[in-house]
Design a protein around this motif. Structure first.
Motif, PDB file in Angstrom:
ATOM      1  N   ASP A  89      26.183   6.540  15.757  1.00 31.28           N
ATOM      2  CA  ASP A  89      26.095   5.158  15.288  1.00 31.28           C
ATOM      3  C   ASP A  89      26.811   5.008  13.951  1.00 31.28           C
ATOM      4  O   ASP A  89      27.247   3.920  13.581  1.00 31.28           O
ATOM      5  CB  ASP A  89      24.620   4.742  15.117  1.00 31.28           C
ATOM      6  CG  ASP A  89      23.840   4.830  16.408  1.00 31.28           C
ATOM      7  OD1 ASP A  89      24.281   4.218  17.396  1.00 31.28           O
ATOM      8  OD2 ASP A  89      22.803   5.526  16.434  1.00 31.28           O
ATOM      9  N   LEU A  90      26.905   6.131  13.223  1.00 37.53           N
ATOM     10  CA  LEU A  90      27.492   6.099  11.885  1.00 37.53           C
ATOM     11  C   LEU A  90      28.119   7.449  11.562  1.00 37.53           C
ATOM     12  O   LEU A  90      27.532   8.502  11.826  1.00 37.53           O
ATOM     13  CB  LEU A  90      26.396   5.785  10.851  1.00 37.53           C
ATOM     14  CG  LEU A  90      26.790   5.766   9.379  1.00 37.53           C
ATOM     15  CD1 LEU A  90      27.774   4.636   9.089  1.00 37.53           C
ATOM     16  CD2 LEU A  90      25.548   5.627   8.490  1.00 37.53           C
ATOM     17  N   VAL A  91      29.321   7.401  10.996  1.00 37.51           N
ATOM     18  CA  VAL A  91      29.993   8.599  10.493  1.00 37.51           C
ATOM     19  C   VAL A  91      30.165   8.421   8.998  1.00 37.51           C
ATOM     20  O   VAL A  91      30.717   7.405   8.552  1.00 37.51           O
ATOM     21  CB  VAL A  91      31.373   8.809  11.155  1.00 37.51           C
ATOM     22  CG1 VAL A  91      32.064  10.046  10.565  1.00 37.51           C
ATOM     23  CG2 VAL A  91      31.244   8.931  12.667  1.00 37.51           C
ATOM     24  N   ILE A  92      29.678   9.370   8.199  1.00 33.69           N
ATOM     25  CA  ILE A  92      29.813   9.244   6.750  1.00 33.69           C
ATOM     26  C   ILE A  92      30.633  10.402   6.190  1.00 33.69           C
ATOM     27  O   ILE A  92      30.593  11.527   6.699  1.00 33.69           O
ATOM     28  CB  ILE A  92      28.444   9.158   6.036  1.00 33.69           C
ATOM     29  CG1 ILE A  92      27.611  10.422   6.272  1.00 33.69           C
ATOM     30  CG2 ILE A  92      27.686   7.913   6.487  1.00 33.69           C
ATOM     31  CD1 ILE A  92      26.314  10.428   5.461  1.00 33.69           C
ATOM     32  N   HIS A  93      31.391  10.103   5.144  1.00 36.33           N
ATOM     33  CA  HIS A  93      32.239  11.108   4.498  1.00 36.33           C
ATOM     34  C   HIS A  93      32.457  10.683   3.057  1.00 36.33           C
ATOM     35  O   HIS A  93      31.975   9.636   2.615  1.00 36.33           O
ATOM     36  CB  HIS A  93      33.578  11.233   5.237  1.00 36.33           C
ATOM     37  CG  HIS A  93      34.429  10.003   5.170  1.00 36.33           C
ATOM     38  ND1 HIS A  93      35.404   9.831   4.211  1.00 36.33           N
ATOM     39  CD2 HIS A  93      34.448   8.875   5.935  1.00 36.33           C
ATOM     40  CE1 HIS A  93      35.995   8.656   4.388  1.00 36.33           C
ATOM     41  NE2 HIS A  93      35.437   8.054   5.426  1.00 36.33           N
ATOM     42  N   SER A  94      33.198  11.506   2.297  1.00 34.50           N
ATOM     43  CA  SER A  94      33.430  11.180   0.881  1.00 34.50           C
ATOM     44  C   SER A  94      34.913  11.248   0.530  1.00 34.50           C
ATOM     45  O   SER A  94      35.282  11.726  -0.531  1.00 34.50           O
ATOM     46  CB  SER A  94      32.609  12.113  -0.023  1.00 34.50           C
ATOM     47  OG  SER A  94      32.939  13.461   0.243  1.00 34.50           O
ATOM     48  N   ASN A  95      35.743  10.780   1.442  1.00 29.86           N
ATOM     49  CA  ASN A  95      37.193  10.688   1.206  1.00 29.86           C
ATOM     50  C   ASN A  95      37.859  12.023   0.909  1.00 29.86           C
ATOM     51  O   ASN A  95      38.876  12.078   0.210  1.00 29.86           O
ATOM     52  CB  ASN A  95      37.475   9.697   0.055  1.00 29.86           C
ATOM     53  CG  ASN A  95      37.177   8.271   0.433  1.00 29.86           C
ATOM     54  OD1 ASN A  95      37.603   7.795   1.494  1.00 29.86           O
ATOM     55  ND2 ASN A  95      36.424   7.565  -0.403  1.00 29.86           N
ATOM     56  N   ASP A  96      37.301  13.104   1.460  1.00 29.84           N
ATOM     57  CA  ASP A  96      37.931  14.413   1.264  1.00 29.84           C
ATOM     58  C   ASP A  96      38.068  15.139   2.601  1.00 29.84           C
ATOM     59  O   ASP A  96      38.013  16.356   2.668  1.00 29.84           O
ATOM     60  CB  ASP A  96      37.119  15.262   0.286  1.00 29.84           C
ATOM     61  CG  ASP A  96      35.700  15.537   0.777  1.00 29.84           C
ATOM     62  OD1 ASP A  96      35.273  14.907   1.769  1.00 29.84           O
ATOM     63  OD2 ASP A  96      35.013  16.380   0.170  1.00 29.84           O
ATOM     64  N   ILE A  97      38.257  14.360   3.679  1.00 29.92           N
ATOM     65  CA  ILE A  97      38.309  14.952   5.008  1.00 29.92           C
ATOM     66  C   ILE A  97      39.745  15.034   5.523  1.00 29.92           C
ATOM     67  O   ILE A  97      40.638  14.342   5.047  1.00 29.92           O
ATOM     68  CB  ILE A  97      37.429  14.177   6.007  1.00 29.92           C
ATOM     69  CG1 ILE A  97      37.901  12.714   6.143  1.00 29.92           C
ATOM     70  CG2 ILE A  97      35.977  14.224   5.585  1.00 29.92           C
ATOM     71  CD1 ILE A  97      37.159  11.932   7.214  1.00 29.92           C
ATOM     72  N   GLY A  98      39.957  15.906   6.483  1.00 32.79           N
ATOM     73  CA  GLY A  98      41.274  16.081   7.072  1.00 32.79           C
ATOM     74  C   GLY A  98      41.149  16.619   8.485  1.00 32.79           C
ATOM     75  O   GLY A  98      40.048  16.944   8.929  1.00 32.79           O
ATOM     76  N   PRO A  99      42.256  16.692   9.214  1.00 34.22           N
ATOM     77  CA  PRO A  99      43.610  16.301   8.821  1.00 34.22           C
ATOM     78  C   PRO A  99      43.761  14.788   8.699  1.00 34.22           C
ATOM     79  O   PRO A  99      42.816  14.046   8.979  1.00 34.22           O
ATOM     80  CB  PRO A  99      44.461  16.859   9.967  1.00 34.22           C
ATOM     81  CG  PRO A  99      43.530  16.849  11.146  1.00 34.22           C
ATOM     82  CD  PRO A  99      42.184  17.199  10.590  1.00 34.22           C
TER      83      PRO A  99
END
Length: 297
Positions: A89-99
């Motif tokens: 329902d929700l994917v959370i991250h902190s702007n440091d994911i890749g590729p």
């Protein structure tokens, strides 16, 4: 007649549940969350929302409950397919994911994606806890965690002062990057490890290598740290302190290598600030200023 009254009361209770629900959790239903940043994982568990997380990235290893969850790749080498397959329902991250293509892919698939900030300082960690508390309907819990964090950070500062340290050791952090499958020096970038080392009464060793990415044997030897902190995965990959000293480039030529001052430290305790940072700093403090051959548990 009694049966009619009972049916009417049941109907009233059924419809009133939604109408007069808990204001704090209204609109915050039980969700399926995929968390792609280690510090967000720890904070959600601390806020009592860990039971909503269904998958994490490989670096989310605290608390132990996080290790039982499915993984969707290392946070800089994620699998969009694996994330989508979790039907979150929700994917959370902190702007440091890749590729770079993973975020457009999961967004194009229609997933609800939310970015939160980092935790590179104690203050930013507290602001993030507050933000998460508001977003997930756990403001009171967030405030309690922040208050406890303030006390533990002060306790760490008081402990360092009480140690009355005379000699400040030069410290280097060597980390194994699973995304690129290489060892690299993590300290010397004025990032979280440097702040942790300073708070624990150490001095960051100057490492003269471009980008401080893949390890340079010559630069490690020239930096000549008194103590090397090896993050858990890279240390365990070698299997022992002796193997780390002999097989990681340049380490055997340093004071740390010659005197066997290699300390194992959990990655998640060193590279972001959070609820346990005060205690982590105290643990690091004792490792840096203890007798040789003492390692973290």
């Amino acid at each position: 007649m009694n049966r009619i009254i009972l049916v009417s009361l049941t109907a009233m209770l059924f419809f009133s549940c939604g109408r007069f629900g808990n204001k704090e959790t209204e609109g915050k239903k039980q969700q399926r969350i995929v968390c792609l940043s280690k510090h967000l994982t720890e904070m959600l568990f601390a806020l009592g929302k860990g039971n909503q997380i269904v998958a994490v990235d490989l670096s989310s290893t605290y608390p132990d409950s996080a290790k039982l969850l499915k993984t969707v790749g290392y946070h800089r080498a994620l699998s969009a397919e694996a994330i989508i397959a979790m039907t979150p329902d929700l994917v959370i991250h902190s702007n440091d994911i890749g590729p770079e293509n993973v975020l457009p892919q999961i967004t194009a698939a229609g997933l609800n994606v939310k970015a939160f900030g980092g935790a590179n300082t104690a203050d930013s960690a507290k602001l993030l806890l507050k933000e998460l508390g508001i977003y997930f309907g756990a403001e009171a819990k967030a405030d309690s965690i922040i208050n406890a964090m303030n006390l533990s950070m002060q306790r760490a500062a008081d402990s360092l002062k009480a140690m009355n340290i005379k000699d400040t050791p030069n410290v280097m952090v060597i980390h194994f990057g699973r995304a690129n499958n290489i060892y690299f020096v993590m300290s010397g970038r004025k990032a979280v490890p440097d702040k942790m080392i300073a708070a624990a009464g150490g001095k960051v060793t100057h490492y003269d290598a471009k980008g401080a990415r893949q390890i340079s044997a010559e630069a490690v030897a020239e930096a000549n740290p008194d103590i090397i902190i090896a993050t858990d995965y890279g240390f365990d990959k070698m299997g022992s302190m002796e193997k780390f000293i002999t097989d990681v480039p340049g380490v055997a030529l340093t004071n740390a290598g010659r005197n066997k001052r290699i300390v194992r430290f959990e990655e998640h305790d060193l590279i972001y600030f959070g609820p346990r940072s005060g205690d982590n700093i105290i643990q690091l403090m004792h490792l840096l200023h203890s007798k040789p051959n003492v390692q973290a548990k």
